[in-house]
Design an enzyme around this catalytic site. Structure first.
Site, short mmCIF file in Angstrom:
data_model
loop_
_atom_site.label_atom_id
_atom_site.label_comp_id
_atom_site.label_asym_id
_atom_site.label_seq_id
_atom_site.Cartn_x
_atom_site.Cartn_y
_atom_site.Cartn_z
N SER A 99 1.69 -1.42 -7.37
CA SER A 99 1.34 -2.56 -8.24
C SER A 99 0.24 -3.40 -7.61
O SER A 99 0.49 -4.51 -7.17
CB SER A 99 2.58 -3.39 -8.58
OG SER A 99 3.35 -3.74 -7.47
N LEU A 109 0.82 -1.21 0.00
CA LEU A 109 0.00 0.00 0.00
C LEU A 109 0.86 1.26 0.00
O LEU A 109 2.03 1.23 0.38
CB LEU A 109 -0.91 0.01 1.24
CG LEU A 109 -1.97 -1.07 1.32
CD1 LEU A 109 -2.61 -1.08 2.70
CD2 LEU A 109 -3.02 -0.87 0.23
#
Length: 194
Positions: free
Chosen positions: A106, A33
């Site tokens: 990602s 995160l």
């Protein structure tokens, strides 16, 4: 696929570069995160590698969006293209014989898998930089979680967009439990053992 383009073989191979530098090249793919510590950890690990005479380079998500990927947004398709491009750049670093550290949220498993498939099996090391949304929101050095909660940032991972945690990463680094120094030591131990 573009027509009339032919691959030109290089005069120096990846294996020859690795032999000359006496190191194995690889991608350490830091995922997690926003505010989990990916960039901080990748840069601290890079310093440790540099101090150990290991050729390495950090590709950071924000930095890449200032140049190569400055034409991309944060919708799902743009995120996929962001990771596809970085995967190709990371593959070039592997071919050059270096260790490349990529610090990108990602958020999608499929996108990370696509990058994994670009290189040999032992050349992609997925590093899950684990931290809860609450911990990340408390750190929030850029103030992004607050903006996302107010609706000022659409498609914000962990708030209004999904994050798919790795199912079988090579390494899990819990930045809520360990200091940056301890996290770097875990990475160096992993590197030495492999």
């Amino acid at each position: 696929m573009v027509e009339n383009i032919v691959w030109h073989e290089a005069s120096v191979t990846k294996e020859q570069r690795q032999q000359k530098t006496n190191q194995k090249s690889a991608i350490f793919w830091f995922t997690g995160l926003s505010a989990s510590g990916k960039s901080t950890l990748a840069n601290a690990f890079n310093r440790a590698l540099f101090d150990s005479n290991i050729a390495s380079y950090v590709l950071d998500g924000d930095n890449i969006r200032h140049g190569l990927n400055n034409d991309l947004g944060f919708d799902e398709e743009s995120r996929k293209e962001n990771i596809r491009r970085i995967g190709e750049v990371a593959k070039l670093f592997v071919d050059s014989g270096q260790v490349v550290l990529t610090a990108f949220i990602s958020p999608y498993i499929a996108d990370r898998q696509t990058v994994r498939e670009l290189v040999e099996a032992d050349e992609f090391i997925e590093v899950y930089v684990k931290a809860s949304v609450d911990a990340c929101a408390k750190r929030d050095p850029k103030g992004l979680y607050e903006k996302a909660k107010r609706g000022e940032i659409p498609n914000f991972t962990g708030v209004s967009a999904p994050y798919e945690a790795p199912e079988q990463p090579e390494i899990i680094i819990d930045t809520e439990k360990y200091s940056i120094e301890e996290c770097v030591e875990q990475l160096m131990t992993y590197l030495k053992e492999r």
